[in-house]
Motif scaffolding. Structure first.
Motif, mmCIF file in Angstrom:
data_model
loop_
_atom_site.group_PDB
_atom_site.id
_atom_site.type_symbol
_atom_site.label_atom_id
_atom_site.label_comp_id
_atom_site.label_asym_id
_atom_site.label_seq_id
_atom_site.Cartn_x
_atom_site.Cartn_y
_atom_site.Cartn_z
ATOM 1 N N GLY A 12 0.791 -1.232 0.000
ATOM 2 C CA GLY A 12 0.000 0.000 0.000
ATOM 3 C C GLY A 12 0.818 1.276 0.000
ATOM 4 N N TYR A 13 2.117 1.153 -0.175
ATOM 5 C CA TYR A 13 2.932 2.378 -0.170
ATOM 6 C C TYR A 13 2.658 3.182 -1.425
ATOM 7 N N ALA A 14 2.438 4.467 -1.248
ATOM 8 C CA ALA A 14 2.189 5.368 -2.377
ATOM 9 C C ALA A 14 3.458 6.160 -2.650
ATOM 10 N N TYR A 15 3.971 6.017 -3.873
ATOM 11 C CA TYR A 15 5.206 6.719 -4.258
ATOM 12 C C TYR A 15 4.838 8.179 -4.531
ATOM 13 N N ASP A 16 5.363 9.068 -3.725
ATOM 14 C CA ASP A 16 4.933 10.474 -3.772
ATOM 15 C C ASP A 16 5.132 11.110 -5.139
ATOM 16 N N HIS A 17 6.186 10.730 -5.866
ATOM 17 C CA HIS A 17 6.434 11.354 -7.158
ATOM 18 C C HIS A 17 5.363 10.980 -8.185
ATOM 19 N N ASP A 18 4.649 9.887 -7.926
ATOM 20 C CA ASP A 18 3.572 9.487 -8.842
ATOM 21 C C ASP A 18 2.237 10.087 -8.431
ATOM 22 N N ALA A 19 2.205 10.714 -7.249
ATOM 23 C CA ALA A 19 0.946 11.237 -6.729
ATOM 24 C C ALA A 19 0.674 12.627 -7.272
ATOM 25 N N GLU A 20 -0.602 13.030 -7.186
ATOM 26 C CA GLU A 20 -1.000 14.378 -7.585
ATOM 27 C C GLU A 20 -0.245 15.406 -6.725
ATOM 28 N N ASP A 21 0.309 16.433 -7.364
ATOM 29 C CA ASP A 21 1.078 17.478 -6.685
ATOM 30 C C ASP A 21 2.349 16.939 -6.024
ATOM 31 N N GLY A 22 2.772 15.701 -6.383
ATOM 32 C CA GLY A 22 3.976 15.130 -5.779
ATOM 33 C C GLY A 22 3.828 14.907 -4.291
ATOM 34 N N PHE A 23 2.595 14.649 -3.841
ATOM 35 C CA PHE A 23 2.334 14.514 -2.404
ATOM 36 C C PHE A 23 1.252 13.467 -2.192
#
Length: 441
Positions: free
Chosen positions: A383-394
């Motif tokens: 379930g880890y969310a890679y921040d660089h792939d997330a909206e707004d890098g967060f």
């Protein structure tokens, strides 16, 4: 007083040795003591003790030349106690035993003893402990004198049985009174202009004994016209400022410098900085303390302050004295005028306390690496969310232990660069709340 010598100090026919001016002007009663009203006044500690007829053991704490020995001697006169004076520099256990035995004999004959111990802080713990039984049974009334902070230099047991009284440097007004008394004793005014008189007081630096020694020198001069301050300075050496690089003055002055910088006062900060340099302080010590001020009191309100302090230190190391000291002075001014914050320091202490209390809590599984199959099966990294792939890098995921609620340790102030950091904190808090509401965390 007819048998005393004039300022010429020419021996009389009886062949007596000349008496120094300081000895001739030694007060004969406590009322004649100049200064120290905070101790000797009617409502001051010593004044109240004497009025009540209940004198207890005392520790006089103060700089040289302010009357510690004189007051102790006069206390014995006022209370009809036998006065004994010893110095911790020259006395050891054998001398102390003799003093105590003599005091016991004196007490048996109905006479009390006031034991004055100069430089009492120089006695070691065992020697200080030797006073205790004789203080408790009334064999002696101890009056100690020290230039060092009693809290650090004297045993707690001694301090618990004595009252500490602080004697202060003589004020310019006190020094003027002492000068008038000296002129009366000498029978003539000093050959000085008003400005030169004040320069003389500055040279004495609050020390009455030093002032009288200077007056004795000046009174012996033969001059046609009163000397001005510049002429006086050529004839007399200025007294070295009282500064002990390992004693109270060291810590008092660095405290004054640090608090002046923290209080955004560049002028006061420069004054204390130079007081320490004039006293012989190692500029490297000051450089280290300036770096500490940047780290402790400015922090992220001005990240450049850290760099300025570090570069000033490096510049001093490369240039040496006296040019390198100018770089340190520039750092003093910059740090004093920089915006101040202790937000990171506060956050550091609070987060460390939380870490201490919850030191066994594991990180949440989703931020753990899973280099082995077994670890992956245990849910490591799931379930880890890679921040660089997330909206707004967060991603807005939780990084605290699962059992520990999210806590805001860092609370930036609205000063300097931390204003921008405060905006960033608020921005990420807002995104975090939006992610939480949308179910993306």
């Amino acid at each position: 007083m007819a048998d005393l010598f004039s300022s010429s100090d020419i021996p009389d026919p009886k062949g007596k040795a000349p008496r120094p001016l300081a000895d001739r002007l030694r007060p004969q009663t406590l009322a004649e003591v100049i200064g120290q009203k905070q101790v000797l006044g009617p409502d001051a500690p010593l004044g109240v003790m004497l009025a009540a007829g209940a004198l207890s053991s005392i520790i006089f704490w103060g700089p040289p030349g302010v009357g510690k020995t004189t007051i102790a001697r006069l206390l014995a006169d006022e209370t009809d106690l036998h006065f004994i004076q010893i110095s911790a520099i020259f006395s050891g256990v054998p001398e102390l035993r003799k003093v105590f035995e003599a005091a016991k004999m004196r007490r048996q004959n109905g006479q009390g003893t006031l034991l004055f111990v100069d430089e009492i802080h120089r006695f070691n713990k065992a020697q200080q402990d030797s006073f205790l039984p004789h203080m408790e049974d009334g064999t002696i009334l101890l009056v100690g004198a020290t230039t060092e902070n009693p809290s650090f230099e004297l045993n707690a047991a001694v301090l618990s049985r004595a009252q500490v009284m602080v004697l202060t440097r003589l004020s310019p007004e006190d020094l003027e009174d002492l000068t008038l008394r000296a002129e009366d004793e000498l029978g003539k005014p000093l050959p000085l202009t008003e400005a030169a008189r004040h320069a003389l007081y500055e040279m004495a630096d609050g020390d009455g004994r030093t002032l009288l020694n200077l007056i004795e020198q000046v009174s012996a001069w033969t001059v046609k016209e009163p000397l001005d301050a510049e002429q006086l300075g050529k004839r007399l050496m200025r007294r070295a400022a009282k500064y002990d690089k390992s004693g109270d003055e060291h810590y008092n002055l660095i405290s004054a410098l640090h608090k002046s910088v923290r209080g955004s006062d560049p002028d006061a900060a420069l004054y204390w900085f130079n007081r320490m340099l004039e006293g012989g302080e190692d500029p490297r010590y000051l450089a280290r303390r300036l770096l500490r001020m940047a780290v402790e009191d400015i922090q992220l309100a001005d990240p450049q302050a850290h760099t300025i302090a570090l570069h000033a230190w490096e510049t001093y190391e490369r240039l040496g004295s006296p040019e390198g000291e100018l770089a340190l002075a520039q750092a003093v001014v910059y740090l004093a005028l920089a915006p101040k914050s202790n937000a990171v320091y506060t956050a550091y202490k609070a987060s460390r306390e939380a870490a201490r209390k919850t030191g066994s809590e594991p990180p949440p599984h989703h931020i753990l690496n899973a280099p082995t199959k077994l670890m992956a099966e245990q849910g490591y990294g799931a379930g880890y969310a890679y921040d660089h792939d997330a909206e707004d890098g967060f991603s807005g995921q939780n990084y605290f232990p699962d059992s520990l609620p999210r806590t805001q340790f860092y609370k930036p102030v609205e000063r300097g660069f931390e204003r921008e950091l405060s905006k960033r904190v608020s921005y990420f808090d807002k995104l975090r709340e939006e992610r939480k509401k949308s179910g993306k965390t």
